[in-house]
Design a protein around this motif. Structure first.
Motif, PDB file in Angstrom:
ATOM      1  N   ALA A 272       0.823  -1.215   0.000  1.00 45.12           N
ATOM      2  CA  ALA A 272       0.000   0.000   0.000  1.00 45.12           C
ATOM      3  C   ALA A 272       0.855   1.262   0.000  1.00 45.12           C
ATOM      4  N   VAL A 273       1.936   1.254   0.771  1.00 46.65           N
ATOM      5  CA  VAL A 273       2.804   2.438   0.845  1.00 46.65           C
ATOM      6  C   VAL A 273       3.475   2.691  -0.501  1.00 46.65           C
ATOM      7  N   ARG A 274       3.937   1.624  -1.145  1.00 49.76           N
ATOM      8  CA  ARG A 274       4.539   1.801  -2.470  1.00 49.76           C
ATOM      9  C   ARG A 274       3.517   2.376  -3.459  1.00 49.76           C
ATOM     10  N   TYR A 275       2.296   1.871  -3.387  1.00 49.83           N
ATOM     11  CA  TYR A 275       1.257   2.360  -4.283  1.00 49.83           C
ATOM     12  C   TYR A 275       0.960   3.838  -3.998  1.00 49.83           C
ATOM     13  N   ALA A 276       0.818   4.176  -2.713  1.00 46.93           N
ATOM     14  CA  ALA A 276       0.511   5.554  -2.343  1.00 46.93           C
ATOM     15  C   ALA A 276       1.639   6.510  -2.706  1.00 46.93           C
ATOM     16  N   SER A 277       2.859   6.004  -2.770  1.00 44.17           N
ATOM     17  CA  SER A 277       4.010   6.840  -3.104  1.00 44.17           C
ATOM     18  C   SER A 277       4.141   7.089  -4.598  1.00 44.17           C
ATOM     19  N   SER A 278       3.500   6.241  -5.411  1.00 47.28           N
ATOM     20  CA  SER A 278       3.664   6.349  -6.858  1.00 47.28           C
ATOM     21  C   SER A 278       2.413   6.839  -7.579  1.00 47.28           C
ATOM     22  N   ARG A 279       1.245   6.622  -7.005  1.00 51.71           N
ATOM     23  CA  ARG A 279      -0.014   6.971  -7.660  1.00 51.71           C
ATOM     24  C   ARG A 279      -0.361   8.415  -7.340  1.00 51.71           C
ATOM     25  N   SER A 280      -0.852   9.147  -8.338  1.00 51.44           N
ATOM     26  CA  SER A 280      -1.247  10.535  -8.120  1.00 51.44           C
ATOM     27  C   SER A 280      -2.752  10.683  -8.289  1.00 51.44           C
ATOM     28  N   ALA A 281      -3.315  11.643  -7.557  1.00 48.39           N
ATOM     29  CA  ALA A 281      -4.740  11.959  -7.652  1.00 48.39           C
ATOM     30  C   ALA A 281      -4.969  13.345  -7.070  1.00 48.39           C
ATOM     31  N   PHE A 282      -5.843  14.111  -7.710  1.00 49.43           N
ATOM     32  CA  PHE A 282      -6.200  15.447  -7.230  1.00 49.43           C
ATOM     33  C   PHE A 282      -4.989  16.359  -7.076  1.00 49.43           C
ATOM     34  N   GLY A 283      -4.050  16.193  -8.000  1.00 47.16           N
ATOM     35  CA  GLY A 283      -2.892  17.073  -8.031  1.00 47.16           C
ATOM     36  C   GLY A 283      -1.775  16.704  -7.085  1.00 47.16           C
ATOM     37  N   ASN A 284      -1.891  15.578  -6.378  1.00 54.66           N
ATOM     38  CA  ASN A 284      -0.850  15.158  -5.439  1.00 54.66           C
ATOM     39  C   ASN A 284      -0.672  13.644  -5.520  1.00 54.66           C
ATOM     40  N   ARG A 285       0.440  13.194  -4.960  1.00 51.79           N
ATOM     41  CA  ARG A 285       0.562  11.754  -4.754  1.00 51.79           C
ATOM     42  C   ARG A 285      -0.443  11.338  -3.687  1.00 51.79           C
ATOM     43  N   LEU A 286      -0.923  10.106  -3.787  1.00 52.61           N
ATOM     44  CA  LEU A 286      -1.886   9.616  -2.792  1.00 52.61           C
ATOM     45  C   LEU A 286      -1.337   9.753  -1.375  1.00 52.61           C
ATOM     46  N   GLY A 287      -0.050   9.486  -1.238  1.00 55.58           N
ATOM     47  CA  GLY A 287       0.557   9.524   0.088  1.00 55.58           C
ATOM     48  C   GLY A 287       0.597  10.896   0.719  1.00 55.58           C
ATOM     49  N   GLU A 288       0.307  11.934  -0.065  1.00 57.94           N
ATOM     50  CA  GLU A 288       0.285  13.285   0.472  1.00 57.94           C
ATOM     51  C   GLU A 288      -1.112  13.699   0.918  1.00 57.94           C
ATOM     52  N   LEU A 289      -2.099  12.844   0.687  1.00 57.65           N
ATOM     53  CA  LEU A 289      -3.473  13.147   1.082  1.00 57.65           C
ATOM     54  C   LEU A 289      -3.694  12.721   2.530  1.00 57.65           C
ATOM     55  N   GLY A 290      -4.313  13.599   3.298  1.00 57.59           N
ATOM     56  CA  GLY A 290      -4.442  13.359   4.740  1.00 57.59           C
ATOM     57  C   GLY A 290      -5.178  12.080   5.092  1.00 57.59           C
ATOM     58  N   MET A 291      -6.245  11.767   4.360  1.00 57.62           N
ATOM     59  CA  MET A 291      -7.004  10.558   4.699  1.00 57.62           C
ATOM     60  C   MET A 291      -6.206   9.292   4.421  1.00 57.62           C
ATOM     61  N   VAL A 292      -5.385   9.303   3.383  1.00 51.62           N
ATOM     62  CA  VAL A 292      -4.517   8.164   3.097  1.00 51.62           C
ATOM     63  C   VAL A 292      -3.432   8.057   4.165  1.00 51.62           C
ATOM     64  N   GLN A 293      -2.895   9.180   4.575  1.00 54.39           N
ATOM     65  CA  GLN A 293      -1.890   9.163   5.641  1.00 54.39           C
ATOM     66  C   GLN A 293      -2.463   8.585   6.933  1.00 54.39           C
ATOM     67  N   GLN A 294      -3.725   8.898   7.214  1.00 51.43           N
ATOM     68  CA  GLN A 294      -4.342   8.340   8.418  1.00 51.43           C
ATOM     69  C   GLN A 294      -4.440   6.820   8.331  1.00 51.43           C
ATOM     70  N   LEU A 295      -4.817   6.287   7.160  1.00 46.36           N
ATOM     71  CA  LEU A 295      -4.886   4.832   6.984  1.00 46.36           C
ATOM     72  C   LEU A 295      -3.514   4.198   7.207  1.00 46.36           C
ATOM     73  N   ILE A 296      -2.480   4.822   6.647  1.00 47.25           N
ATOM     74  CA  ILE A 296      -1.121   4.297   6.805  1.00 47.25           C
ATOM     75  C   ILE A 296      -0.693   4.347   8.261  1.00 47.25           C
ATOM     76  N   ALA A 297      -0.958   5.473   8.928  1.00 43.21           N
ATOM     77  CA  ALA A 297      -0.563   5.616  10.331  1.00 43.21           C
ATOM     78  C   ALA A 297      -1.294   4.624  11.227  1.00 43.21           C
ATOM     79  N   ASP A 298      -2.596   4.443  11.002  1.00 43.80           N
ATOM     80  CA  ASP A 298      -3.356   3.502  11.823  1.00 43.80           C
ATOM     81  C   ASP A 298      -2.833   2.074  11.660  1.00 43.80           C
ATOM     82  N   SER A 299      -2.400   1.731  10.461  1.00 45.65           N
ATOM     83  CA  SER A 299      -1.844   0.387  10.259  1.00 45.65           C
ATOM     84  C   SER A 299      -0.501   0.236  10.968  1.00 45.65           C
TER      85      SER A 299
END
Length: 397
Positions: A272-299
């Motif tokens: 998931a982290v590799r995907y979030a680091s490479s995939r872009s959406a809404f002008g940013n990488r997924l990993g830069e979106l707060g809701m995605v960061q919360q999912l990563i942090a909770d895991s």
């Protein structure tokens, strides 16, 4: 008192070698396996175990006198998490359920002759085994006191009659450790464990039970005992102490399950982290979106909590404690935490997560069952609460 979380240099090196072996040799085999349907087969098991032997990593949980690495529970926690990074890692290193738990039970309870006949080939990986306790309703499931399979004495030994269900690894197993009633009443049955070779007349596999998960070699099967005659030398331990020996097996086996599944949770997080680091959406990488960061942090929090509970339960067993309470807490938390981690990984990866292009869907099918195996979460919570309440009553008496 200082708490030292550092690893012995030898163990750190062993963990690193296990990690590299799983990454370089087991994961490619796993990806090929996932392209096919069904469970692992004997050909795959033999090939992977041959590779593990060559790498000097075979049988980490087996005592050194039996050819294994002889790790204690705390050491196993470091290594088995690495094996669990792939679905096939525990199979390759001969530390997968149910064989791993059966080896521990046989090492503690079996006679010298039983060790030669059953434990030594199991530890060497030349045979497989299963543990036959669960029965179809109204027989034993979450409540072992409902055991209905019986064993009656004869002039030459015992005769087993009964019906078992969802017996993991049965197809192709050389023998089963069978739990049967040998006396008592419905409120307090006396139980005994028996070692029964699978070619014994009256021992019959009925079918494979269709299941959500498919990662266990030999499947989950239905088994019938019809006038199955065995000798007195088939009794494992003492007559009437089956439930006691089940506890000998259960606490360490549920903990090693946690160790292995934690590895698969970490693998899912890495994907998931590799995907979030490479995939872009809404002008940013997924990993830069707060809701995605919360999912990563909770895991990360779930995995850190799991690892700490495993370490404490392992320490309890290594220092002579029963570990019943500690492993029950650990199993309940870890089983639910790893489900959350894998589910979050799928959510982060979106359509790719639910597709067959990533292995996350297969992982979710495998880990979902862990909230039921080795006791459902609800039964563990009931047991944990009862022990806490009982302790409070004793303190107030």
């Amino acid at each position: 008192m200082a708490i030292d979380f550092s690893l012995d240099p030898h163990l750190d090196e062993l963990r690193a070698r296990t990690r590299a072996f799983v990454r370089d040799q087991i994961i490619p085999a796993e990806l090929e396996f996932l392209r096919r349907s069904g469970s692992p087969d004997e050909e795959l098991r033999r090939e992977l175990q041959h590779q593990a032997r060559q790498a000097g990593l075979f049988a980490p949980t087996v005592p050194a006198e039996l050819g294994g690495l002889g790790l204690d529970m705390r050491e196993q926690a470091a290594v088995l998490e690495e094996t669990g990074y792939s679905l096939l890692g525990p199979l390759a290193l001969n530390c997968a359920a149910p064989d791993e738990g059966n080896m521990h039970l046989l090492h503690v309870v079996a006679t010298e002759e039983q060790r030669r006949r059953y434990l030594e080939p199991l530890a060497a990986g030349t045979v497989r085994s299963c543990f036959a306790m669960t029965e179809p309703a109204p027989g034993a499931g979450s409540d072992p006191a409902q055991l209905r399979t019986t064993a009656r004495r004869t002039a030459t030994g015992w005769v087993i009659d009964g019906h078992k269900w969802f017996i993991t690894g049965l197809d192709g197993a050389d023998f089963a450790i069978v739990m049967a009633r040998t006396g008592g009443d419905d409120d307090a049955p006396r139980t005994t464990m028996f070692l029964v070779p699978s070619d014994t007349p009256g021992f019959r596999m009925i079918r494979h039970v269709p299941s959500l998960d498919a990662g266990f070699i030999g499947g989950h099967c239905e088994l019938e005992f019809d006038e199955c005659e065995i000798g007195d030398d088939s009794v494992l331990g003492e007559v009437g102490r089956g439930f006691h020996y089940a506890q000998v097996r259960l606490a360490p086996a549920r903990l090693t399950h946690c160790m292995r599944w934690l590895g698969l949770a970490r693998r899912s997080q890495d994907i998931a982290v590799r995907y979030a680091s490479s995939r872009s959406a809404f002008g940013n990488r997924l990993g830069e979106l707060g809701m995605v960061q919360q999912l990563i942090a909770d895991s990360e929090i779930d995995m850190a909590g799991s690892r700490t509970l495993i370490a404490h339960a392992a320490w309890t067993l290594d220092t002579g404690g029963s570990g019943k309470h500690e492993t029950s807490i650990t199993k309940t938390f870890v089983a639910e935490a790893i489900n959350r981690v894998v589910d979050r990984a799928i959510q982060i990866c979106g359509a790719s997560g639910v597709s067959g292009d990533l292995p996350l869907g297969a992982y979710l099918r495998e880990v979902r069952a862990f909230r039921i195996y080795d006791g459902p979460s609800e039964v563990h919570r009931w047991s944990i609460a009862r022990r806490v309440l009982r302790a409070a009553e004793l303190e107030g008496a």
